[in-house]
Design an enzyme around this catalytic site. Structure first.
Site, PDB file in Angstrom:
ATOM      1  N   LYS A 198       0.808  -1.219   0.000  1.00 41.41           N
ATOM      2  CA  LYS A 198       0.000   0.000   0.000  1.00 41.41           C
ATOM      3  C   LYS A 198       0.842   1.270   0.000  1.00 41.41           C
ATOM      4  O   LYS A 198       0.509   2.237   0.690  1.00 41.41           O
ATOM      5  CB  LYS A 198      -0.978   0.007   1.186  1.00 41.41           C
ATOM      6  N   LYS A 251     -13.944   2.247  -6.661  1.00 42.53           N
ATOM      7  CA  LYS A 251     -13.525   3.438  -5.918  1.00 42.53           C
ATOM      8  C   LYS A 251     -12.023   3.367  -5.677  1.00 42.53           C
ATOM      9  O   LYS A 251     -11.448   2.278  -5.580  1.00 42.53           O
ATOM     10  CB  LYS A 251     -14.282   3.575  -4.597  1.00 42.53           C
ATOM     11  N   LYS A 268     -14.781  -2.765   1.970  1.00 48.39           N
ATOM     12  CA  LYS A 268     -13.521  -2.819   1.235  1.00 48.39           C
ATOM     13  C   LYS A 268     -12.546  -1.770   1.787  1.00 48.39           C
ATOM     14  O   LYS A 268     -12.946  -0.787   2.395  1.00 48.39           O
ATOM     15  CB  LYS A 268     -13.764  -2.573  -0.253  1.00 48.39           C
ATOM     16  N   ASP A 269     -11.251  -2.009   1.536  1.00 51.52           N
ATOM     17  CA  ASP A 269     -10.198  -1.129   2.027  1.00 51.52           C
ATOM     18  C   ASP A 269     -10.358   0.292   1.497  1.00 51.52           C
ATOM     19  O   ASP A 269     -10.929   0.509   0.431  1.00 51.52           O
ATOM     20  CB  ASP A 269      -8.830  -1.651   1.597  1.00 51.52           C
ATOM     21  N   LYS A 270      -9.806   1.247   2.250  1.00 49.46           N
ATOM     22  CA  LYS A 270      -9.782   2.624   1.766  1.00 49.46           C
ATOM     23  C   LYS A 270      -8.591   2.850   0.845  1.00 49.46           C
ATOM     24  O   LYS A 270      -8.746   3.238  -0.312  1.00 49.46           O
ATOM     25  CB  LYS A 270      -9.722   3.613   2.939  1.00 49.46           C
TER      26      LYS A 270
END
Length: 635
Positions: free
Chosen positions: A28, A304, A333-335
């Site tokens: 990330k 997104k 879901k992850d940001k």
């Protein structure tokens, strides 16, 4: 692998099942390094799917008992408006009660009760029927012993029943047998809970009268009446009037009349209840109208980028003129990622959704695969997630001189051959350094609502508008002033503050404030606490027994099953003989996810659960998913 410097500190207790040296890397570094694509129930990636119907195409279950679920709505608060709630009006010990409006139908009623009881045996498998009876008896015993239900209100799921007529029959059958329970239907699932209104009425009148009254309400016979027993105490009658009108005043009305053949010196007075004529007729009309007016559901795939789930929903809701709870989805879901997931929105046509495509692109969102469907999505309605992950800054462990490429290939083969501990990852607990989501979940489970609000609004040590607003709130508890400081994009914080401004920073006000969040978000915090306990239990289990399968362990009976979670019916307790014979391998071992009426290991691990929960002020049984989870997954 590390996402930030705090990761290793917070997850230092995690254990590994191999002695491989491993390597270091960073994930990330940017959102595009972490791409998450949902896999639907048909096994398709949702960014590839075209015209599959979501919510309608579901496999028929072999039986109705699948899993119990945590529903934060069960914290003895009011139910959300999109639930169908049926008041239970039966009796578990076969009392032969008769309501005032139905005494002439005694024979038919008794026969009907027998038929309803038989229905439970026909519609539910033997195990679920047994668990339902156990749940009901447990609730009744606690009430009879004057023991209060600690934490949130317990519940038991009968599973998903796809056929509408079967659901109606099952609702009725449960009502007939257990008058002190209610049944709640949502997304084809029937959940059974304690009927707190029944318990409250039993403090005012006899249980026989309470039974008859709730049966009367459930029958909804137009022009019928119900009469409580004669009562000479005016204050007591006033309390009964107040209870009925407060709880059911929109449906019925009450009046007091002198009893026939009463003694003029000391007259008995009876309270009569009848349905409100206009309300009842209007209610019947609205039910028929609702059958004719089909609710619009539009499914789509949402892409997104670097956007929090609830921020995305808030923006979409504003653009479409609906509220965030009109959206349903299978999972969060992850940001900090690029994510693709299936979603369904109510009361919005496909054409209307297509019209905002250009506007939402500015918020790093896209919608596609837009089509009409027949129902909403539910949490867990997916097969899994596919991840494309880029690992940067690769380097050897300290004092490891091996070739880095070879070390990485070894690690990959090691996972393929030996598996890995299936821990919940850091995204489940949030990236905050001061407060983690599991701490909020624990406060909610203990019904410490003010504490939960304060934890949610605790600032980090950052000098930005969001944390400045949070700091101001904790210092002043001025919800209105904090709201003016909170940035528009913080949808959850603003929703909470708006409710606090309206209802106040009291216990009841904080309860109302939490109901400003969608159900999926409320339940997320409870799940986070449960996940934290599971992670710690796995580490304790591996540190105590290693990779041996020992007596008292729980193992999954279905070795090749793909599901991550398992109900109690598929879990087996390892015996001393099975330990000696090495009957099971470590990858068959499961540990319970906290919940009501679940099975715990009968060894040191089970004792560990009890000690940790007791230290946190909880019991080993509270409402949650009736599941166990595998310690590890193989390739």
């Amino acid at each position: 692998m590390e996402e930030d410097t705090d990761f290793r500190i917070r997850f230092s207790s995690l254990c590994f099942i191999t002695d491989h040296v491993g390597f270091h890397g960073t994930i990330k570094s940017s959102p595009s390094d972490f791409v998450v694509t949902e896999i639907d129930e048909q096994g398709q990636l949702v960014n590839k799917a075209t015209n599959e119907l979501i919510g309608k195409v579901l496999p028929e279950p072999n039986n109705f008992a699948k899993k119990t679920k945590v529903d934060f709505q069960s914290l003895s608060f009011k139910e959300e408006s999109n639930q169908e709630v049926s008041t239970v009006t039966g009796c578990s010990d076969n009392q032969n009660h008769q309501s005032g409006s139905e005494k002439e139908d005694n024979d038919g009623t008794s026969k009907g009760k027998e038929e309803q009881v038989d229905v439970l045996g026909n519609l539910l498998d033997e195990k679920t029927n047994e668990l339902l009876n156990h749940f009901a008896c447990d609730i009744k015993e606690k009430w009879n012993s004057k023991t209060e239900l600690i934490g949130s209100s317990p519940e038991f799921s009968l599973g998903r029943i796809l056929d509408k007529n079967q659901r109606a029959i099952l609702h009725s059958a449960v009502r007939q047998k257990f008058p002190f329970l209610i049944t709640v239907g949502k997304n084809s699932e029937i959940v059974v809970k304690p009927n707190l209104e029944y318990k409250e009425l039993c403090h005012l009148v006899s249980e026989e009268e309470a039974f008859d009254f709730f049966k009367y309400l459930d029958a909804k016979k137009e022009n019928s009446k119900f009469t409580f027993k004669p009562d000479t105490n005016k204050d007591h009658r006033k309390a009964v009037h107040h209870f009925v009108n407060k709880k059911f005043g929109n449906l019925v009305e009450t009046k007091s009349f002198p009893e026939l053949n009463y003694d003029a010196g000391n007259p008995n007075v009876v309270i009569t209840v009848r349905f409100r004529e206009k309300t009842h007729k209007h209610r019947k009309r609205s039910l028929f109208e609702c059958r004719d007016q089909k609710v619009i559901y539009t499914a789509f795939t949402l892409r997104k980028e670097n956007l929090e789930m609830f921020e995305a929903l808030g923006f979409l809701a504003i653009k479409l003129g609906v509220i965030p709870s009109d959206f349903s989805y299978a999972g969060l879901k992850d940001k900090k990622a690029i994510t693709y997931q299936a979603m369904v929105v109510r009361k919005v046509t496909p054409e209307r959704l297509k019209n905002i495509e250009k506007e939402i692109e500015k918020k790093r969102m896209n919608v596609f695969n837009i089509r009409s469907v027949d129902d909403s999505l539910r949490l867990g309605q997916l097969k899994g997630n596919h991840f494309d992950i880029i690992i940067r800054n690769l380097r050897n462990q300290i004092n490891d001189s091996a070739n880095l490429r070879e070390r990485i290939l070894e690690a990959i083969e090691n996972v393929k051959n030996k598996g890995f501990v299936n821990y919940y990852g850091p995204q489940r607990f949030g990236m905050g350094r001061k407060v983690h989501t599991d701490q909020i979940g624990l406060a909610l489970l203990k019904s410490e609502m003010v504490e939960a609000v304060k934890l949610f609004l605790t600032p980090e040590d950052l000098d930005d508008p969001v944390n400045k607003a949070k700091k101001y709130f904790l210092q002043t508890e001025d919800a209105k002033g904090t709201l003016s400081m909170m940035p528009e994009f913080k949808v959850r914080e603003r929703a909470l503050l708006e409710s606090l401004h309206r209802f106040g920073m009291t216990e009841e006000g904080c309860i109302q404030a939490w109901f400003s969040f969608p159900h999926s978000m409320r339940i997320f915090y409870v799940h986070a606490y449960s996940s934290k306990i599971w992670n710690e239990a796995v580490s304790y289990r591996l540190a105590t027994y290693g990779s041996r399968v020992v007596e008292g362990d729980l193992v999954c009976l279905d070795e090749d099953v793909d599901d991550e979670h398992f109900p109690n019916s598929r879990v087996h307790l390892v015996t001393e003989e099975e330990e000696s014979a090495n009957t099971y391998a470590i990858h068959r071992v499961v540990l319970p996810v906290l919940g009501y009426n679940i099975q715990y290991p009968r060894n040191k691990v089970g004792q560990w659960y009890q000690e940790v929960l007791s230290k946190d002020g909880l019991q080993t049984s509270f409402p949650s998913n009736n599941w166990s989870k595998k310690i590890q997954l193989l390739q």
